[in-house]
Motif scaffolding. Structure first.
Motif, PDB file in Angstrom:
ATOM      1  N   SER A 143       0.802  -1.226   0.000  1.00  0.00           N
ATOM      2  CA  SER A 143       0.000   0.000   0.000  1.00  0.00           C
ATOM      3  C   SER A 143       0.835   1.275   0.000  1.00  0.00           C
ATOM      4  CB  SER A 143      -0.956   0.004   1.194  1.00  0.00           C
ATOM      5  OG  SER A 143      -0.221   0.047   2.407  1.00  0.00           O
ATOM      6  N   LYS A 144       2.086   1.182   0.304  1.00  0.00           N
ATOM      7  CA  LYS A 144       2.955   2.362   0.299  1.00  0.00           C
ATOM      8  C   LYS A 144       3.938   2.322  -0.871  1.00  0.00           C
ATOM      9  CE  LYS A 144       2.379   2.832   5.210  1.00  0.00           C
ATOM     10  NZ  LYS A 144       1.486   1.696   5.360  1.00  0.00           N
ATOM     11  N   THR A 145       3.560   1.569  -1.891  1.00  0.00           N
ATOM     12  CA  THR A 145       4.408   1.421  -3.078  1.00  0.00           C
ATOM     13  C   THR A 145       3.704   2.015  -4.280  1.00  0.00           C
ATOM     14  OG1 THR A 145       5.327  -0.623  -2.194  1.00  0.00           O
ATOM     15  CG2 THR A 145       5.599  -0.241  -4.555  1.00  0.00           C
ATOM     16  N   THR A 146       4.392   2.925  -4.964  1.00  0.00           N
ATOM     17  CA  THR A 146       3.881   3.467  -6.222  1.00  0.00           C
ATOM     18  C   THR A 146       5.066   3.826  -7.109  1.00  0.00           C
ATOM     19  OG1 THR A 146       2.269   4.970  -7.230  1.00  0.00           O
ATOM     20  CG2 THR A 146       3.691   5.909  -5.518  1.00  0.00           C
ATOM     21  N   GLY A 147       4.847   3.754  -8.401  1.00  0.00           N
ATOM     22  CA  GLY A 147       5.927   4.052  -9.352  1.00  0.00           C
ATOM     23  C   GLY A 147       6.956   2.936  -9.455  1.00  0.00           C
ATOM     24  N   ALA A 148       6.596   1.742  -9.007  1.00  0.00           N
ATOM     25  CA  ALA A 148       7.555   0.629  -8.984  1.00  0.00           C
ATOM     26  C   ALA A 148       7.427  -0.236 -10.234  1.00  0.00           C
ATOM     27  CB  ALA A 148       7.329  -0.233  -7.745  1.00  0.00           C
ATOM     28  N   GLN A 149       8.540  -0.840 -10.595  1.00  0.00           N
ATOM     29  CA  GLN A 149       8.586  -1.833 -11.665  1.00  0.00           C
ATOM     30  C   GLN A 149       9.008  -3.146 -11.014  1.00  0.00           C
ATOM     31  OE1 GLN A 149      10.841  -0.614 -15.185  1.00  0.00           O
ATOM     32  NE2 GLN A 149      11.026   1.369 -14.202  1.00  0.00           N
ATOM     33  N   LEU A 150       8.148  -4.135 -11.088  1.00  0.00           N
ATOM     34  CA  LEU A 150       8.449  -5.424 -10.473  1.00  0.00           C
ATOM     35  C   LEU A 150       8.742  -6.455 -11.563  1.00  0.00           C
ATOM     36  CD1 LEU A 150       8.640  -7.223  -7.984  1.00  0.00           C
ATOM     37  CD2 LEU A 150       6.159  -7.504  -8.085  1.00  0.00           C
ATOM     38  N   PRO A 151      10.015  -6.803 -11.742  1.00  0.00           N
ATOM     39  CA  PRO A 151      10.328  -7.829 -12.742  1.00  0.00           C
ATOM     40  C   PRO A 151       9.970  -9.212 -12.218  1.00  0.00           C
ATOM     41  CG  PRO A 151      12.341  -7.056 -11.685  1.00  0.00           C
ATOM     42  CD  PRO A 151      11.194  -6.264 -11.095  1.00  0.00           C
ATOM     43  N   VAL A 152       9.339  -9.996 -13.062  1.00  0.00           N
ATOM     44  CA  VAL A 152       9.048 -11.397 -12.764  1.00  0.00           C
ATOM     45  C   VAL A 152       9.661 -12.171 -13.929  1.00  0.00           C
ATOM     46  CG1 VAL A 152       7.264 -13.107 -12.262  1.00  0.00           C
ATOM     47  CG2 VAL A 152       6.889 -10.708 -11.654  1.00  0.00           C
ATOM     48  N   ASP A 153      10.984 -12.269 -13.897  1.00  0.00           N
ATOM     49  CA  ASP A 153      11.703 -12.777 -15.064  1.00  0.00           C
ATOM     50  C   ASP A 153      12.854 -13.716 -14.735  1.00  0.00           C
ATOM     51  OD1 ASP A 153      13.633 -11.074 -14.041  1.00  0.00           O
ATOM     52  OD2 ASP A 153      13.564  -9.671 -15.704  1.00  0.00           O
ATOM     53  N   GLY A 154      13.001 -14.096 -13.498  1.00  0.00           N
ATOM     54  CA  GLY A 154      14.083 -14.998 -13.136  1.00  0.00           C
ATOM     55  C   GLY A 154      15.462 -14.368 -13.211  1.00  0.00           C
TER      56      GLY A 154
END
Length: 170
Positions: A143-154
């Motif tokens: 809930s306190k995260t914005t503008g993030a890029q979360l890679p799900v790529d190993g």
């Protein structure tokens, strides 16, 4: 009706002499020293690779702007960057699979294994992996995260780009 295109002065033009949208993205191979062009061209065999990268970069920038503008109103904007997902995906037509397999000098059956082997974790990314990342970003835990890029790529970006790690042949 769609206008016929022809090569004019090094750029594609329609019959009214207008530049085409695909001219907006330069040929990346022309931007690197001659000795590196062969390697670059090998990695860009898919004719749309740079266009796909440009559209992903545009989406990333849009998410950043939306996070900046939405933050004061409590609106969070985050993005998930998955690697190739084979199981259950409808994005991989037989032609695309065959083209990717040929470009990577492997068989269609071994393509998921090839993609996994080029990552730091040597694991295949699944649709469930991506769904779990999205659920996390939607949850109270982020809930306190914005503008993030979360890679799900190993770890594919780190493996192939930053560290120069190449896929292992089996």
């Amino acid at each position: 009706p769609q206008a016929e295109a022809e090569e004019v002065g090094g750029g594609r033009r329609d019959e009214q002499g207008q530049g085409r949208a695909d001219d907006a993205v330069p040929d990346l191979a022309d931007m690197v020293p001659e000795r590196q062009r062969r390697v670059l061209r090998q990695n860009l065999r898919d004719a749309l690779a740079h266009r796909k990268s440009a559209s992903k970069a545009a989406g990333t920038q849009l998410a950043k702007v939306l996070a900046l503008e939405g933050g004061p109103f409590g609106i969070r904007v985050n993005i998930v960057n998955p690697d190739a997902i084979f199981a259950g995906s409808k994005l991989w037509s037989k032609e695309v699979l065959a083209g990717r397999a040929k470009a990577h000098r492997t068989s269609v059956d071994r393509l998921p294994e090839f993609y996994a082997a080029r990552t730091l974790l040597r694991r295949t990314v699944t649709g469930d992996d991506v769904a779990q990342a999205v659920l996390f970003l939607l949850s109270e835990r982020s809930s306190k995260t914005t503008g993030a890029q979360l890679p799900v790529d190993g770890g594919v970006a780190a493996a192939c780009c930053d560290l120069g790690v190449q896929p292992r042949r089996r």
